[in-house]
Design an enzyme around this catalytic site. Sequence first.
Site, mmCIF file in Angstrom:
data_model
loop_
_atom_site.group_PDB
_atom_site.id
_atom_site.type_symbol
_atom_site.label_atom_id
_atom_site.label_comp_id
_atom_site.label_asym_id
_atom_site.label_seq_id
_atom_site.Cartn_x
_atom_site.Cartn_y
_atom_site.Cartn_z
ATOM 1 N N TYR A 56 0.823 -1.217 0.000
ATOM 2 C CA TYR A 56 0.000 0.000 0.000
ATOM 3 C C TYR A 56 0.860 1.271 0.000
ATOM 4 O O TYR A 56 0.423 2.297 -0.522
ATOM 5 C CB TYR A 56 -1.015 -0.040 1.158
ATOM 6 C CG TYR A 56 -2.077 -1.065 0.878
ATOM 7 C CD1 TYR A 56 -3.058 -0.811 -0.069
ATOM 8 C CD2 TYR A 56 -2.049 -2.314 1.472
ATOM 9 C CE1 TYR A 56 -4.011 -1.771 -0.388
ATOM 10 C CE2 TYR A 56 -2.992 -3.286 1.169
ATOM 11 C CZ TYR A 56 -3.964 -3.000 0.232
ATOM 12 O OH TYR A 56 -4.896 -3.957 -0.098
ATOM 13 N N HIS A 109 -14.515 1.446 0.608
ATOM 14 C CA HIS A 109 -13.435 0.480 0.860
ATOM 15 C C HIS A 109 -12.184 1.127 1.439
ATOM 16 O O HIS A 109 -11.107 0.545 1.384
ATOM 17 C CB HIS A 109 -13.082 -0.267 -0.438
ATOM 18 C CG HIS A 109 -14.133 -1.260 -0.853
ATOM 19 N ND1 HIS A 109 -14.174 -1.848 -2.104
ATOM 20 C CD2 HIS A 109 -15.190 -1.772 -0.166
ATOM 21 C CE1 HIS A 109 -15.212 -2.679 -2.156
ATOM 22 N NE2 HIS A 109 -15.847 -2.636 -1.008
HETATM 23 P P1 OAD Z 1 -12.448 -4.908 -10.993
HETATM 24 O O1 OAD Z 1 -11.018 -4.901 -11.412
HETATM 25 O O2 OAD Z 1 -13.020 -6.164 -10.450
HETATM 26 O O3 OAD Z 1 -13.366 -4.482 -12.219
HETATM 27 C C1 OAD Z 1 -13.092 -3.357 -13.009
HETATM 28 C C2 OAD Z 1 -14.124 -3.275 -14.122
HETATM 29 O O4 OAD Z 1 -13.852 -2.084 -14.853
HETATM 30 C C3 OAD Z 1 -14.060 -4.432 -15.131
HETATM 31 O O5 OAD Z 1 -15.389 -4.948 -15.316
HETATM 32 C C4 OAD Z 1 -13.534 -3.795 -16.407
HETATM 33 O O6 OAD Z 1 -14.110 -4.333 -17.582
HETATM 34 C C5 OAD Z 1 -13.976 -2.347 -16.235
HETATM 35 N N1 OAD Z 1 -13.130 -1.372 -16.938
HETATM 36 C C6 OAD Z 1 -11.816 -1.417 -17.188
HETATM 37 N N2 OAD Z 1 -11.416 -0.317 -17.836
HETATM 38 C C7 OAD Z 1 -12.501 0.470 -18.009
HETATM 39 C C8 OAD Z 1 -12.746 1.722 -18.637
HETATM 40 N N3 OAD Z 1 -11.774 2.434 -19.194
HETATM 41 N N4 OAD Z 1 -14.014 2.213 -18.619
HETATM 42 C C9 OAD Z 1 -15.031 1.501 -18.050
HETATM 43 N N5 OAD Z 1 -14.856 0.302 -17.457
HETATM 44 C C10 OAD Z 1 -13.619 -0.215 -17.432
HETATM 45 O O7 OAD Z 1 -12.624 -3.693 -9.952
HETATM 46 P P2 OAD Z 1 -13.804 -3.401 -8.920
HETATM 47 O O8 OAD Z 1 -15.108 -3.884 -9.429
HETATM 48 O O9 OAD Z 1 -13.682 -1.981 -8.537
HETATM 49 O O10 OAD Z 1 -11.767 -4.140 -2.879
HETATM 50 O O11 OAD Z 1 -13.363 -4.303 -7.691
HETATM 51 C C11 OAD Z 1 -14.148 -4.284 -6.536
HETATM 52 C C12 OAD Z 1 -13.289 -4.459 -5.310
HETATM 53 O O12 OAD Z 1 -12.486 -5.636 -5.427
HETATM 54 C C13 OAD Z 1 -12.272 -3.376 -5.094
HETATM 55 O O13 OAD Z 1 -12.788 -2.229 -4.479
HETATM 56 C C14 OAD Z 1 -11.266 -4.030 -4.218
HETATM 57 C C15 OAD Z 1 -11.180 -5.384 -4.876
HETATM 58 O O14 OAD Z 1 -10.857 -6.416 -4.051
HETATM 59 C C16 OAD Z 1 -10.986 -3.772 -1.865
HETATM 60 O O15 OAD Z 1 -9.862 -3.322 -1.990
HETATM 61 C C17 OAD Z 1 -11.618 -3.981 -0.532
#
Ligand code: OAD
Length: 236
Positions: A56, A109
């Site tokens: 981090y 988060h």
């Molecule tokens: P993910 O990495 O799981 O998902 C990111 C999403 O963004 C994917 O569905 C991609 O297709 C999409 N994506 C990528 N580039 C993009 C763009 N330019 N425009 C639009 N969409 C795009 O991330 P999160 O869903 O945020 O938790 O993950 C959720 C949580 O899992 C995070 O907050 C974290 C992790 O474990 C903690 O740290 C507690």
Amino acid sequence: MAIADSIVVLTGAGISAESGIATFRGPGGLWEGHRVEDVCTPEALARDPLLVHRFYDARRAALAGVEPNAAHRALARLDAEWPGELLIVTQNVDDLHERAGARRLLHMHGELLSALCASCGARRAWRDDLPPGTACVDCGAPALRPDIVFFGEMPYDMDRIDAALARADIFVSIGTSGAVYPAAGFVQTARWHGAQTLEINLEPSGGSHLFDESRMGAAGKLVPAWVDDMLASISP
Ligand code: OAD
């Protein structure tokens, strides 16, 4: 559309991707070379505090090299100009929404720029490296840790989020894979309370079928267009 429409926006790693911050579930399923379970669980912190703190520290230091993109700026404009209720709930731990100017914002988060005392629970703004054993400014215990909600821990501000979802007329999910609860369930809560639901994501997420509408593409393009439409809908 009524002028007082209440909006909840949920953002995830995809909104910061065009700023150069890696998403969690990208190619290879690794986050900056680590499995999420190795750096984002209470067990990992207990097993190898140095690895987790350094991980981090590196993410915190990397913030200096990134800037908000068009999607962050568009949401900040919506925040400034939307006359109704608005809550931007981000799963992201970066500070790009606030640097773009968003104010009606919650970090469910946690935040890279904050330290949490594992002893007394105090949260303090933090910009430097955070070695394990750093003393808490409030209680003196050598117990400061990254202020990140690890898997198995309770996200922040769930009462406020649930209340906003219950009042929402519009719920928009941007750049999240819908893989992590409770955020992945917000669309169902909002729908149950009668909100219109929209997903903006690069590709269909696991929960795409739960939304009234899905727009696939880059957030940097689609979010400004959606914000323009929202603000045009209230202009006289
Ligand atoms: P993910 O990495 O799981 O998902 C990111 C999403 O963004 C994917 O569905 C991609 O297709 C999409 N994506 C990528 N580039 C993009 C763009 N330019 N425009 C639009 N969409 C795009 O991330 P999160 O869903 O945020 O938790 O993950 C959720 C949580 O899992 C995070 O907050 C974290 C992790 O474990 C903690 O740290 C507690």
